[in-house]
Structure formats: structure tokens, C-alpha cells
Design a protein around this motif. Structure first.
Motif, PDB file in Angstrom:
ATOM      1  N   GLU A   1      29.051  46.230  46.616  1.00 63.82           N
ATOM      2  CA  GLU A   1      30.210  45.613  47.272  1.00 63.82           C
ATOM      3  C   GLU A   1      30.834  44.517  46.418  1.00 63.82           C
ATOM      4  N   ASN A   2      32.159  44.528  46.351  1.00 62.23           N
ATOM      5  CA  ASN A   2      32.920  43.421  45.755  1.00 62.23           C
ATOM      6  C   ASN A   2      32.865  42.217  46.694  1.00 62.23           C
ATOM      7  N   ILE A   3      32.586  41.034  46.146  1.00 61.17           N
ATOM      8  CA  ILE A   3      32.423  39.856  47.018  1.00 61.17           C
ATOM      9  C   ILE A   3      33.683  38.998  47.052  1.00 61.17           C
ATOM     10  N   SER A   4      33.732  38.127  48.048  1.00 63.85           N
ATOM     11  CA  SER A   4      34.791  37.114  48.097  1.00 63.85           C
ATOM     12  C   SER A   4      34.375  35.963  47.185  1.00 63.85           C
ATOM     13  N   SER A   5      35.351  35.219  46.668  1.00 62.55           N
ATOM     14  CA  SER A   5      34.991  34.078  45.832  1.00 62.55           C
ATOM     15  C   SER A   5      36.032  32.980  45.947  1.00 62.55           C
ATOM     16  N   TYR A   6      35.570  31.771  45.668  1.00 65.79           N
ATOM     17  CA  TYR A   6      36.421  30.586  45.818  1.00 65.79           C
ATOM     18  C   TYR A   6      36.736  29.952  44.472  1.00 65.79           C
ATOM     19  N   LEU A   7      36.092  30.453  43.421  1.00 65.40           N
ATOM     20  CA  LEU A   7      36.400  29.948  42.083  1.00 65.40           C
ATOM     21  C   LEU A   7      36.260  31.082  41.086  1.00 65.40           C
ATOM     22  N   THR A   8      36.845  30.877  39.922  1.00 68.48           N
ATOM     23  CA  THR A   8      36.638  31.796  38.803  1.00 68.48           C
ATOM     24  C   THR A   8      36.121  30.978  37.636  1.00 68.48           C
ATOM     25  N   PHE A   9      35.542  31.667  36.662  1.00 71.02           N
ATOM     26  CA  PHE A   9      34.923  30.985  35.538  1.00 71.02           C
ATOM     27  C   PHE A   9      35.863  30.975  34.328  1.00 71.02           C
ATOM     28  N   ALA A  10      35.825  29.860  33.631  1.00 74.19           N
ATOM     29  CA  ALA A  10      36.727  29.687  32.473  1.00 74.19           C
ATOM     30  C   ALA A  10      36.501  30.781  31.431  1.00 74.19           C
ATOM     31  N   ASP A  11      35.279  31.308  31.344  1.00 72.44           N
ATOM     32  CA  ASP A  11      34.962  32.292  30.307  1.00 72.44           C
ATOM     33  C   ASP A  11      35.325  33.730  30.688  1.00 72.44           C
ATOM     34  N   SER A  12      35.776  33.949  31.939  1.00 73.27           N
ATOM     35  CA  SER A  12      36.072  35.326  32.355  1.00 73.27           C
ATOM     36  C   SER A  12      37.169  35.934  31.497  1.00 73.27           C
ATOM     37  N   THR A  13      36.969  37.179  31.086  1.00 81.00           N
ATOM     38  CA  THR A  13      37.956  37.877  30.251  1.00 81.00           C
ATOM     39  C   THR A  13      38.410  39.196  30.862  1.00 81.00           C
ATOM     40  N   ILE A  14      37.708  39.667  31.891  1.00 77.77           N
ATOM     41  CA  ILE A  14      38.000  40.986  32.463  1.00 77.77           C
ATOM     42  C   ILE A  14      38.507  40.786  33.894  1.00 77.77           C
TER      43      ILE A  14
END
Lengths: 280, 258
Positions: A144-157
């Protein structure tokens, strides 16, 4: 045990929580399937496990895990996997699912669902863990894809590409949570329909729907409210694209009367049937 | 770019230490701080809810604000190590025993231990019990081997003892209890057998000797060790009576190590 069925029907089921178990056992309501949290039945014995076996005799059942922490850089917790394997053997569920998330590191568990940094490293690790879990359980698992409240600075995808790649590389099924897509699209500013369009339809084994709440402009996935109108609309467009799928109403906090969940499921059922009518 | 492990380690640190740097979170520092705080609140709320379900009497005795503060401190001191939140919190009794704000409630730790024992009894495995087979196994054991025998307890059995009257404290704090709810702390000690039966959980008061005997057996001790422990706790301990009673009650379900 004489299992009711080993497949989830393409209808709208209900997430079964402890306060409703006795009512369901006593009244055998007309519900196409139930889903429970796997960890609530990581028991050696006792009345809760006996109740689940009785429900399984009358309804198709899905096991939904919340504690596997598949995305942690720590190794899989094999004792947790073993408890799931034992429960699967006992209950013979129609579907087994878990979350694309992590919950702890260095042996410490925070018992919540955290997003991954969407990087090549995290994707490789998530694929390896999902493959290992499927291997150890001897069956495909829906992720399952989760809900989130933040993203990470290193995310590239982009999250949707990450989820789609996981399914393609491991052959895992997907449990598409439409509410989580809506929550994340709002919180992180992307197009929810583009997310749905990126998901390989054949991989989607189930859909989740739940309610969110809003705090300081951030949508919080509390599972404590009715499904929002925008989420119903996104669900209808998702079904239009994928075709009908087993769909589940989840409600985990401030749990209302069972009839409220039945009404939410009836709304989902109406959308499924409208889609089928158009397709036919 | 940081490794996945490093990002995860720093996120966990930020949850428990609000002053930690969170430059690994995207967005402005203010927004990153707000969003991390959402996770912090959710995590601690999860622990409040989970332990409220396991420890309703401890919560009732202390009140919700005290309980939640204690759970926060507990979660820092005794981190969870399992993805199964239902088995988190076994050490709350141990924690409360030395938690300074609970110093005025010396019985609180033992009430917590009692509630954990009840929780474990709910989750224990099933076992079939045939008293006649236990008696038969004892009857054929050579007398000189008796002290070396081990007796297996029914899997849900838990033994709890306290210098405080925790059974009355527990009873008077059950939902719907209506009677005299005053408990004098010097009413006396309590020793109990907790177990799950067909009608749910039962709490049975034991003599100090019977409690010591069963506790030694539950810990895996031999019959000889258990008798010594029982006689140490209670000079009037009568093995024959206790053995017959506990076999008939289904507490002892097997003779092992023959």
C-alpha cells in the motif's frame, strides 16, 4: 474451518475493528468481505483469535499488516514475518497486504508509518525486502502507498514512479489507497490523477478509502472521518481507469456505529456498480 | 546525498529530540519543523492509546494527564522493538517503580504488573487439560524422582504478588463497580493467580505458600525447588492439598522432565 472463499470479491468491504466484532458475529451482516490488522491477531490463542476464525468461516478476509517496516535499512524482523506466516496458515486469507514505509531503525520501532526518501537506494532496498517477504510467505503480497506529511530533501523519484517500479520489479500486488494519494497530492502539491495514471492497472489488487482531517493546511490521514467528496470523485475516476476492484472502507479512530461504515461501503458499492454498468 | 540509514536515524532522533537538525526534510525550516511535529504527535498518541487499552486501571488511578506524561517518559526510556504495538509496554510496572512523580503511589507499579499479566493471559495459547492424566503421571513417578519433576502450568496462568492490596484496588476501579471504593493500603498483601477460562479472565487470591509454589513452577523450577520456596513463604504449606487442588482446577496440565 470451512473457508467462505479464497478471493476478495470486486465489491466494497469493511475494515473490521474490535468494537464491531461481536455485532458482526451475532448479526452476520451482508458485507462482501472484511479486512483486519494482522498484528491484532498475532496471538497464541484466546477469544479474539477464535472470533476471527468464525468470521473467516463466513466471509472472505484480508490481512492488512501495519508493523513490517519494509522500508527500514534494518533487516526484516523475521519473528514478525513468522507470526504473519502462522496467522496466514490459521486464517487462509484471500489477500495479505503491507505498507510501503518504514517504522524504525537500529532496532528501535516507532510503531507508525513513515515515508521513504524516494531514491534509487531506497527503491532497491524496498524491492529486496518485498521480494524477501513474498519468498518467505510463499505468496504475493499487496503493498500500500502511504499518506505522508513531509518529503525528504534527497528524494529524486516521484512517489508514483517509485510505487510502479516496486510492482514491476518484484511482481508484488498494489493496494492503492486513493485517500492517501489525495492527501499526498494536497500536502506535496502534485496531480492525483497523474499518480493514478502511472500505476500499472494489473497490479492493483485492492483499493482503500478513508477519511482525513485538516490541521494548519496539512491533511492528516486520521482514518477518523467519512470519505471526503473529492476523494469519492478521485475514486470514481480511478475505478473508471482500472476497472472495478475490491474496495475497503477503513475507520480507525473515533470508530462510529457499524451502520455508518455500511453506509460508506454502500456509497463505494454504488460507484463500482455505476462503473460496471458503463463498462457493460 | 545521505544514505537511507542515515536519513532514518536522523528522523528518529528528530522525533525524540525536537531541537535536532532536520535539514534532511524538504521545504522551509519552519514547515519542516511543523511537519515533523505531526509525526511526533501521532507517535506519542499511538503510545497513549495502546497503553491506555492495556493499563486502564493505572490510567484511572493517575488520571489521563499524569498517565500520558508517564507514557511519554516511558517511551523514551523503554523504546519499542516490535512492529506489534499490542506487545509494547511490558516494562511499564518496572518503569513506574522508580518514576519519581509516582513516588506517592507505591502500589502503582504492582497494579501495572497485574494489568500486564491480565493482558498476557488474554493472548496466551490454548491447552487441553486432563486432570486424570496428570494424576496418573504423578502416580507412576518413582518417589525418589519426585523432587526433580517439573509441572507445566496452563499457558495463560500468571502469578502476581504485592505488599499492597492490589486485587481490591483493581476491583474497585473496574467500570461499573459500585460498592465501597475505599481501600486501606495497610489492608494487607495480595498474591494472585491470573488465568483465562471459558468465562474470561479470573483473578484468584492465593496463600503466600501456594503463590510461591506456583511461581517457582511457572519459572521452570523443579517440584523440589517449588516446595522449598513454598515452605519459605508459608510454614503451613501443605503440598498434598495444593497439588490436588491445582490439578483439579486445571492449573497444572502436565508432568514433564521425567
Amino acid at each position: 474451518m470451512s473457508p467462505a472463499s479464497n478471493r476478495l470479491p470486486f465489491q466494497a468491504g469493511i475494515g473490521l475493528r474490535t468494537p464491531h466484532v461481536n455485532e458482526v458475529l451475532a448479526q452476520c451482516p451482508d458485507v462482501p468481505f472484511f479486512e483486519v490488522h494482522s498484528e491484532n491477531y498475532y496471538l497464541d490463542g484466546g477469544p479474539a483469535l477464535a472470533s476471527l476464525a468464525r468470521i473467516r468461516a463466513d466471509y472472505p478476509l484480508s490481512l492488512h499488516g501495519v508493523g513490517m517496516s519494509l522500508g527500514s535499512a534494518d533487516p526484516l524482523d523475521l519473528s514478525h514475518v513468522e507470526k504473519l506466516r502462522t496467522l496466514i496458515a490459521r486464517i487462509e486469507p484471500a489477500l495479505v497486504s503491507e505498507h510501503l514505509c518504514w517504522s524504525g531503525i537500529a532496532g528501535r520501532h516507532l510503531n507508525d508509518l513513515f515515508p521513504l526518501p524516494y531514491t534509487d537506494e531506497a527503491l532497491a532496498l524496498a524491492c529486496a525486502r518485498v521480494a524477501e517477504l513474498q519468498e518467505r510467505l510463499g505468496r504475493a503480497v499487496a503493498i500500500e502507498n502511504i499518506s505522508s506529511y513531509l518529503t525528504f530533501a534527497d528524494s529524486t523519484i516521484p512517489e508514483w514512479d517509485f510505487v510502479a517500479a516496486l510492482a514491476r520489479r518484484t511482481g508484488c500486488k498494489l493496494l492503492l489507497d486513493v485517500n492517501n494519494i489525495y492527501v499526498n497530492a494536497t500536502n506535496h502539491g502534485f496531480d492525483a490523477d497523474a499518480y493514478v495514471a502511472a500505476i500499472p492497472p494489473d497490479a492493483v489488487a485492492e483499493i482503500h478509502l478513508a477519511g482525513f482531517e485538516t490541521a494548519n493546511g496539512c491533511l492528516i490521514d486520521t482514518h477518523g472521518a467519512p470519505v471526503a467528496p473529492d476523494v469519492w470523485a478521485l475514486y470514481a475516476r480511478t475505478i473508471e481507469r482500472l476497472g472495478s476492484r475490491p474496495t475497503l472502507i477503513e475507520w480507525d479512530t473515533e470508530i462510529p456505529a457499524f451502520a455508518v461504515l455500511q453506509r460508506e461501503a454502500a456509497t463505494a458499492q454504488g460507484i463500482l456498480e455505476a462503473c460496471n454498468a458503463v463498462a457493460a | 546525498m545521505q544514505s537511507l540509514r542515515e536519513i532514518q536515524r536522523r528522523f528518529v532522533e528528530a522525533v525524540f529530540s525536537p531541537e535536532a537538525s532536520i535539514d534532511f526534510v524538504a521545504g522551509s525550516p519552519a514547515s519542516a519543523r511543523d511537519r515533523t511535529a505531526i509525526y511526533r504527535r501521532t507517535i506519542f498518541t499511538n503510545y497513549h492509546n495502546a497503553l491506555s487499552a492495556t493499563y486502564p486501571v493505572v490510567k484511572r488511578l493517575t488520571g489521563a494527564p499524569f498517565f500520558h506524561t508517564a507514557v511519554d517518559a516511558f517511551a523514551h526510556a523503554y523504546p519499542s522493538h516490535s512492529g506489534d504495538l499490542n506487545i509494547y509496554g511490558d516494562a511499564l510496572g518496572e518503569f513506574l517503580a522508580t518514576y519519581p512523580p509516582a513516588a506517592d503511589l507505591p502500589y502503582l507499579a504492582d497494579v501495572a504488573r497485574l494489568e500486564w499479566a491480565i493482558d498476557e493471559a488474554h493472548r496466551a495459547s490454548e491447552a487441553s487439560c486432563a486432570p486424570e492424566s496428570v494424576l496418573a503421571a504423578l502416580a507412576i513417578a518413582p518417589p525418589h524422582r519426585l523432587p526433580a519433576l517439573r509441572l507445566r502450568l496452563e499457558p495463560s496462568c500468571r502469578l502476581v504478588a504485592s505488599p499492597f492490596p492490589i486485587l481490591r484496588i483493581w476491583q474497585t476501579n473496574q467500570p461499573g463497580y459500585s460498592g465501597d471504593d475505599r481501600v486501606m493500603l495497610d489492608e494487607g498483601s495480595d498474591a494472585m493467580l491470573i488465568r483465562r477460562g471459558d468465562n474470561g479472565i479470573s483473578l484468584e487470591r492465593l496463600t503466600a505458600g501456594d503463590h510461591a509454589w506456583l511461581a517457582a513452577l511457572a519459572a521452570g523450577g523443579t517440584l523440589g525447588t517449588a516446595i522449598e520456596a513454598a515452605q519459605g513463604a508459608d510454614a503451613t504449606f501443605d503440598l498434598g492439598v495444593t497439588l490436588r487442588e491445582q490439578i483439579a482446577a486445571g492449573t497444572i496440565i502436565a508432568v514433564v522432565d521425567m
